[in-house]
Design an enzyme around this catalytic site. Structure first.
Site, PDB file in Angstrom:
ATOM      1  N   HIS A 100      24.205  33.791  65.146  1.00  0.00           N
ATOM      2  CA  HIS A 100      25.380  33.949  64.282  1.00  0.00           C
ATOM      3  C   HIS A 100      26.471  34.792  64.915  1.00  0.00           C
ATOM      4  O   HIS A 100      27.567  34.908  64.362  1.00  0.00           O
ATOM      5  CB  HIS A 100      24.934  34.570  62.945  1.00  0.00           C
ATOM      6  CG  HIS A 100      25.842  34.278  61.815  1.00  0.00           C
ATOM      7  ND1 HIS A 100      26.460  35.253  61.074  1.00  0.00           N
ATOM      8  CD2 HIS A 100      26.262  33.103  61.295  1.00  0.00           C
ATOM      9  CE1 HIS A 100      27.200  34.707  60.129  1.00  0.00           C
ATOM     10  NE2 HIS A 100      27.106  33.394  60.245  1.00  0.00           N
ATOM     11  N   LYS A 128      29.613  36.028  66.949  1.00  0.00           N
ATOM     12  CA  LYS A 128      30.862  35.418  67.388  1.00  0.00           C
ATOM     13  C   LYS A 128      31.545  36.402  68.348  1.00  0.00           C
ATOM     14  O   LYS A 128      32.086  37.419  67.928  1.00  0.00           O
ATOM     15  CB  LYS A 128      31.796  35.137  66.198  1.00  0.00           C
ATOM     16  CG  LYS A 128      31.217  34.121  65.190  1.00  0.00           C
ATOM     17  CD  LYS A 128      30.584  34.804  64.021  1.00  0.00           C
ATOM     18  CE  LYS A 128      30.295  33.883  62.858  1.00  0.00           C
ATOM     19  NZ  LYS A 128      29.321  32.832  63.099  1.00  0.00           N
ATOM     20  N   HIS A 172      36.231  34.152  55.230  1.00  0.00           N
ATOM     21  CA  HIS A 172      35.037  33.988  56.052  1.00  0.00           C
ATOM     22  C   HIS A 172      34.735  35.296  56.787  1.00  0.00           C
ATOM     23  O   HIS A 172      33.755  35.413  57.505  1.00  0.00           O
ATOM     24  CB  HIS A 172      35.230  32.842  57.048  1.00  0.00           C
ATOM     25  CG  HIS A 172      33.973  32.413  57.739  1.00  0.00           C
ATOM     26  ND1 HIS A 172      33.677  32.767  59.035  1.00  0.00           N
ATOM     27  CD2 HIS A 172      32.925  31.675  57.309  1.00  0.00           C
ATOM     28  CE1 HIS A 172      32.509  32.258  59.380  1.00  0.00           C
ATOM     29  NE2 HIS A 172      32.023  31.593  58.354  1.00  0.00           N
ATOM     30  N   LYS A 221      33.619  39.222  57.299  1.00  0.00           N
ATOM     31  CA  LYS A 221      32.526  40.051  56.781  1.00  0.00           C
ATOM     32  C   LYS A 221      32.817  41.496  57.159  1.00  0.00           C
ATOM     33  O   LYS A 221      32.925  41.840  58.340  1.00  0.00           O
ATOM     34  CB  LYS A 221      31.174  39.636  57.371  1.00  0.00           C
ATOM     35  CG  LYS A 221      30.838  38.136  57.229  1.00  0.00           C
ATOM     36  CD  LYS A 221      31.075  37.436  58.511  1.00  0.00           C
ATOM     37  CE  LYS A 221      30.519  36.038  58.566  1.00  0.00           C
ATOM     38  NZ  LYS A 221      31.188  35.062  57.743  1.00  0.00           N
TER      39      LYS A 221
END
Length: 371
Positions: free
Chosen positions: A43, A45, A269, A271
């Site tokens: 996950h 990025k 999107h 976090k």
């Protein structure tokens, strides 16, 4: 980019499944990542951008798909330019050492090569953030997941300046299975996020901690009325099966709104996890990360005391207290949502991606949208 730049270097994309190399883009190498545990995902990025001038490390929340970069609310952190080191020593900064340790955990030739490249650069210019990574496995140390965050907060956050009334605000684009009650996992999570460097013992009860925890998450109405309509909800994959097993979480949920930044209708999107003063004017710290609110991302304590982490994640932690940025002063910490967050009303419903909605969205569609 100029043609000579496009052809100058290989670009590496990390994916959890890789059946073939992309033929159209010959300079891109797709590297499969081992995921040893069920329900885990790759996950993270992150980009490492290399040029003749030096390198920059970029940590962000967007996937490598067009809509994530054009019509979503995302977070991007870009490091200062790091130039080639003038020293023959391989010693690195705290940031550099942790980044290399995180990359080494992949155990691939591609990431090993990237570590060797990073060792040639002076990463000591990166001082304003700390890295918080997650790596699949059973961890007995403090290097990854929730324990890494706890260690950094205990080291860098001055408890004398962060009173118990300071709230924890999280925002994420997906929510995992957290348990039948908050005691199953969330109590521990919130307790960690309230860690600070303090000489006195914190006697705050879990019930009091939970009252100061808020989760900014889009409602059905927000998704339906967003710029993308229901299509935007495909990137916010909270499931009905999980939601029905944790109805207690709803009391923490707050509206997504971003009026100051003009993004109230742009699906989030991003976090973030933040500790905010009671008057919402000050931020003690903020974490921008790929990690959603889940055990897989942050880890869960096992019976033998180790931390079981299922996914790869990476984020940057800002530990210097700052005022909340507004668009008039131009200084401070940018908080992406409205402060203070507005709790859900009795009629508000969190967006659930795997059920049907018959009311038309901004594009005249129902959900799911017919192919």
């Amino acid at each position: 980019y100029q043609r000579r730049v496009r052809a100058a270097q290989n670009q590496i994309m990390q994916q959890k499944k890789c059946n073939s190399q992309p033929r159209k883009y010959s300079r891109i190498i797709v590297v499969p990542v081992s995921l040893p545990m069920s329900y885990g995902t790759h996950h993270t990025k992150m980009m490492v951008l290399q040029s003749e001038a030096g390198i920059r490390v970029v940590i962000h929340t967007a996937n490598l798909i067009q809509v994530d970069w054009t019509v979503k609310t995302q977070g991007v952190w870009i490091s200062p330019l790091c130039r080639l080191s003038s020293s023959s020593s391989t010693e690195s900064s705290e940031f550099g050492s942790y980044l290399m340790k995180y990359l080494a955990a992949y155990k691939t030739a591609a990431t090993d090569q990237l570590v060797r490249i990073l060792q040639k650069y002076d990463l000591s210019t990166v001082t304003q953030v700390k890295l918080v990574g997650s790596v699949p496995g059973l961890h007995s140390d403090e290097e990854f997941g929730l324990r890494r965050l706890r260690t950094l907060l205990a080291r860098h956050v001055d408890g004398s300046k962060v009173r118990p009334g300071w709230r924890i605000i999280a925002n994420c684009s997906s929510i995992g299975s957290l348990g039948a009650t908050s005691a199953d996992w969330l109590d521990t999570f919130v307790r960690v996020l309230q860690t600070s460097r303090d000489t006195t013992r914190d006697t705050t009860r879990d019930q009091e901690r939970q009252a100061l925890f808020q989760l900014v998450y889009p409602t059905v109405d927000m998704i339906r009325n967003s710029l993308e309509g229901y299509c935007g909800g495909g990137s916010v994959p909270y499931s009905i099966h999980t939601h029905r097993r944790q109805p207690w979480l709803r009391c923490h949920m707050c509206h997504w709104g971003s009026g100051q930044w003009g993004r109230s209708r742009v699906v989030p999107h991003i976090k973030t996890y933040t500790r905010v003063s009671p008057d919402t004017k000050q931020v003690a710290w903020m974490l921008l990360t790929s990690a959603n609110l889940s055990k897989a991302a942050w880890g869960q304590k096992t019976s033998d005391g180790s931390l079981k982490v299922r996914s790869y994640e990476l984020g940057v932690l800002f530990t210097e207290p700052r005022p909340v940025l507004d668009n008039t002063t131009g200084a401070g910490m940018l908080v992406p949502y409205n402060l203070p967050p507005v709790p859900y009303s009795k009629t508000d419903k969190p967006w659930i991606a795997d059920i049907s909605y018959s009311q038309l969205d901004t594009h005249g569609n129902k959900w799911p949208i017919d192919a």
